[in-house]
Motif scaffolding. Structure first.
Motif, PDB file in Angstrom:
ATOM      1  N   PRO A 172       0.808  -1.226   0.000  1.00 50.35           N
ATOM      2  CA  PRO A 172       0.000   0.000   0.000  1.00 50.35           C
ATOM      3  C   PRO A 172       0.842   1.276   0.000  1.00 50.35           C
ATOM      4  O   PRO A 172       0.450   2.269  -0.615  1.00 50.35           O
ATOM      5  CB  PRO A 172      -0.840  -0.105   1.273  1.00 50.35           C
ATOM      6  N   THR A 173       1.990   1.257   0.647  1.00 51.02           N
ATOM      7  CA  THR A 173       2.830   2.454   0.663  1.00 51.02           C
ATOM      8  C   THR A 173       3.413   2.720  -0.715  1.00 51.02           C
ATOM      9  O   THR A 173       3.488   3.876  -1.154  1.00 51.02           O
ATOM     10  CB  THR A 173       3.950   2.312   1.702  1.00 51.02           C
ATOM     11  N   GLY A 174       3.793   1.686  -1.424  1.00 53.17           N
ATOM     12  CA  GLY A 174       4.281   1.856  -2.794  1.00 53.17           C
ATOM     13  C   GLY A 174       3.207   2.416  -3.703  1.00 53.17           C
ATOM     14  O   GLY A 174       3.471   3.289  -4.534  1.00 53.17           O
ATOM     15  N   TYR A 175       1.990   1.929  -3.542  1.00 56.18           N
ATOM     16  CA  TYR A 175       0.867   2.450  -4.328  1.00 56.18           C
ATOM     17  C   TYR A 175       0.631   3.929  -4.024  1.00 56.18           C
ATOM     18  O   TYR A 175       0.440   4.744  -4.938  1.00 56.18           O
ATOM     19  CB  TYR A 175      -0.392   1.630  -4.043  1.00 56.18           C
ATOM     20  N   LEU A 176       0.642   4.283  -2.746  1.00 58.19           N
ATOM     21  CA  LEU A 176       0.430   5.682  -2.362  1.00 58.19           C
ATOM     22  C   LEU A 176       1.543   6.580  -2.889  1.00 58.19           C
ATOM     23  O   LEU A 176       1.294   7.707  -3.319  1.00 58.19           O
ATOM     24  CB  LEU A 176       0.335   5.804  -0.840  1.00 58.19           C
ATOM     25  N   ALA A 177       2.780   6.085  -2.871  1.00 59.47           N
ATOM     26  CA  ALA A 177       3.901   6.871  -3.383  1.00 59.47           C
ATOM     27  C   ALA A 177       3.765   7.091  -4.888  1.00 59.47           C
ATOM     28  O   ALA A 177       4.093   8.169  -5.394  1.00 59.47           O
ATOM     29  CB  ALA A 177       5.221   6.181  -3.063  1.00 59.47           C
ATOM     30  N   ASP A 178       3.290   6.090  -5.614  1.00 61.11           N
ATOM     31  CA  ASP A 178       3.069   6.248  -7.054  1.00 61.11           C
ATOM     32  C   ASP A 178       1.922   7.209  -7.344  1.00 61.11           C
ATOM     33  O   ASP A 178       1.979   7.999  -8.273  1.00 61.11           O
ATOM     34  CB  ASP A 178       2.776   4.893  -7.705  1.00 61.11           C
ATOM     35  N   LYS A 179       0.876   7.125  -6.545  1.00 58.76           N
ATOM     36  CA  LYS A 179      -0.306   7.933  -6.808  1.00 58.76           C
ATOM     37  C   LYS A 179      -0.129   9.397  -6.382  1.00 58.76           C
ATOM     38  O   LYS A 179      -0.509  10.307  -7.108  1.00 58.76           O
ATOM     39  CB  LYS A 179      -1.513   7.332  -6.098  1.00 58.76           C
TER      40      LYS A 179
ATOM     41  N   GLY B  69       2.961  10.719  -4.895  1.00 57.12           N
ATOM     42  CA  GLY B  69       4.346  11.166  -4.834  1.00 57.12           C
ATOM     43  C   GLY B  69       4.972  10.823  -3.483  1.00 57.12           C
ATOM     44  O   GLY B  69       4.275  10.670  -2.481  1.00 57.12           O
ATOM     45  N   ARG B  70       6.291  10.704  -3.495  1.00 53.68           N
ATOM     46  CA  ARG B  70       6.992  10.301  -2.277  1.00 53.68           C
ATOM     47  C   ARG B  70       6.882  11.346  -1.166  1.00 53.68           C
ATOM     48  O   ARG B  70       6.739  11.010   0.001  1.00 53.68           O
ATOM     49  CB  ARG B  70       8.461  10.006  -2.579  1.00 53.68           C
ATOM     50  N   LYS B  71       6.984  12.628  -1.529  1.00 55.22           N
ATOM     51  CA  LYS B  71       6.965  13.674  -0.515  1.00 55.22           C
ATOM     52  C   LYS B  71       5.646  13.687   0.257  1.00 55.22           C
ATOM     53  O   LYS B  71       5.640  13.703   1.491  1.00 55.22           O
ATOM     54  CB  LYS B  71       7.209  15.029  -1.169  1.00 55.22           C
ATOM     55  N   ILE B  72       4.541  13.667  -0.456  1.00 59.25           N
ATOM     56  CA  ILE B  72       3.227  13.663   0.193  1.00 59.25           C
ATOM     57  C   ILE B  72       3.042  12.387   1.014  1.00 59.25           C
ATOM     58  O   ILE B  72       2.490  12.419   2.121  1.00 59.25           O
ATOM     59  CB  ILE B  72       2.101  13.810  -0.852  1.00 59.25           C
ATOM     60  N   THR B  73       3.501  11.270   0.482  1.00 59.74           N
ATOM     61  CA  THR B  73       3.369   9.997   1.203  1.00 59.74           C
ATOM     62  C   THR B  73       4.160  10.024   2.494  1.00 59.74           C
ATOM     63  O   THR B  73       3.668   9.598   3.543  1.00 59.74           O
ATOM     64  CB  THR B  73       3.829   8.822   0.318  1.00 59.74           C
ATOM     65  N   ILE B  74       5.389  10.533   2.444  1.00 60.88           N
ATOM     66  CA  ILE B  74       6.215  10.601   3.651  1.00 60.88           C
ATOM     67  C   ILE B  74       5.585  11.531   4.679  1.00 60.88           C
ATOM     68  O   ILE B  74       5.541  11.222   5.871  1.00 60.88           O
ATOM     69  CB  ILE B  74       7.652  11.033   3.299  1.00 60.88           C
ATOM     70  N   ILE B  75       5.071  12.657   4.229  1.00 62.97           N
ATOM     71  CA  ILE B  75       4.402  13.565   5.161  1.00 62.97           C
ATOM     72  C   ILE B  75       3.155  12.899   5.749  1.00 62.97           C
ATOM     73  O   ILE B  75       2.883  13.016   6.946  1.00 62.97           O
ATOM     74  CB  ILE B  75       4.049  14.894   4.459  1.00 62.97           C
ATOM     75  N   GLY B  76       2.420  12.163   4.937  1.00 63.38           N
ATOM     76  CA  GLY B  76       1.235  11.452   5.420  1.00 63.38           C
ATOM     77  C   GLY B  76       1.559  10.353   6.409  1.00 63.38           C
ATOM     78  O   GLY B  76       0.742  10.011   7.262  1.00 63.38           O
ATOM     79  N   LEU B  77       2.749   9.799   6.306  1.00 65.90           N
ATOM     80  CA  LEU B  77       3.138   8.733   7.226  1.00 65.90           C
ATOM     81  C   LEU B  77       3.564   9.260   8.589  1.00 65.90           C
ATOM     82  O   LEU B  77       3.929   8.479   9.467  1.00 65.90           O
ATOM     83  CB  LEU B  77       4.261   7.896   6.610  1.00 65.90           C
ATOM     84  N   SER B  78       3.489  10.562   8.772  1.00 67.71           N
ATOM     85  CA  SER B  78       3.826  11.104  10.091  1.00 67.71           C
ATOM     86  C   SER B  78       2.796  10.684  11.138  1.00 67.71           C
ATOM     87  O   SER B  78       3.110  10.582  12.316  1.00 67.71           O
ATOM     88  CB  SER B  78       3.937  12.624  10.031  1.00 67.71           C
ATOM     89  N   LEU B  79       1.556  10.420  10.721  1.00 68.22           N
ATOM     90  CA  LEU B  79       0.534   9.974  11.670  1.00 68.22           C
ATOM     91  C   LEU B  79       0.885   8.626  12.310  1.00 68.22           C
ATOM     92  O   LEU B  79       0.835   8.497  13.542  1.00 68.22           O
ATOM     93  CB  LEU B  79      -0.846   9.923  11.014  1.00 68.22           C
TER      94      LEU B  79
END
Length: 124
Positions: free
Chosen positions: A72-79, A81-91
């Motif tokens: 799921p993290t790979g999918y989110l990074a593709d959809k 972008g890595r920056k938004i995904t990393i920021i979203g993973l702060s939760l």
């Protein structure tokens, strides 16, 4: 700066078990006795103790969380972008740190390490 802080947090999550497990592990004074007595170290502990087997499970939960988060993290990074995904993973990082800080039993620590693995996978 956010990504650098995330990498710092990932490093602390990875190295957390080394100093922390020594504070919550029990030690058997005599392995040959049927009723071995438990001793604790003269350090401040979180109020609960775990066995070595449970300590291994705590350490392994990081990689189990990372394994389950890969797709799921790979999918989110593709959809997004890595920056938004990393920021979203702060939760999940926040959840990990709060659970570890207020842990009163083994199950809470295991859940916290799972959330840590979920996020740690992104930074490896």
């Amino acid at each position: 700066m956010v990504v650098s802080l995330g990498a710092f947090c990932a490093g602390t999550v990875l190295s957390w078990t080394s100093p922390a497990l020594s504070h919550i592990l029990t030690e058997f004074t005599n392995q040959t006795e049927a009723n071995a007595t438990l001793t604790t170290q003269n350090v401040t502990s979180p109020g609960f103790k775990i066995t070595e087997r449970e300590g291994a499970l705590v350490g392994a939960m990081l990689t189990i969380g990372a394994l389950l988060a890969a797709i799921p993290t790979g999918y989110l990074a593709d959809k997004f972008g890595r920056k938004i995904t990393i920021i979203g993973l702060s939760l999940p990082f926040l959840i990990n740190y709060l659970l570890i800080s207020f842990a009163s039993n083994l199950e809470t620590v295991i859940v916290a390490r799972f959330f840590a693995g979920w996020v740690w996978e992104e930074f490896v």
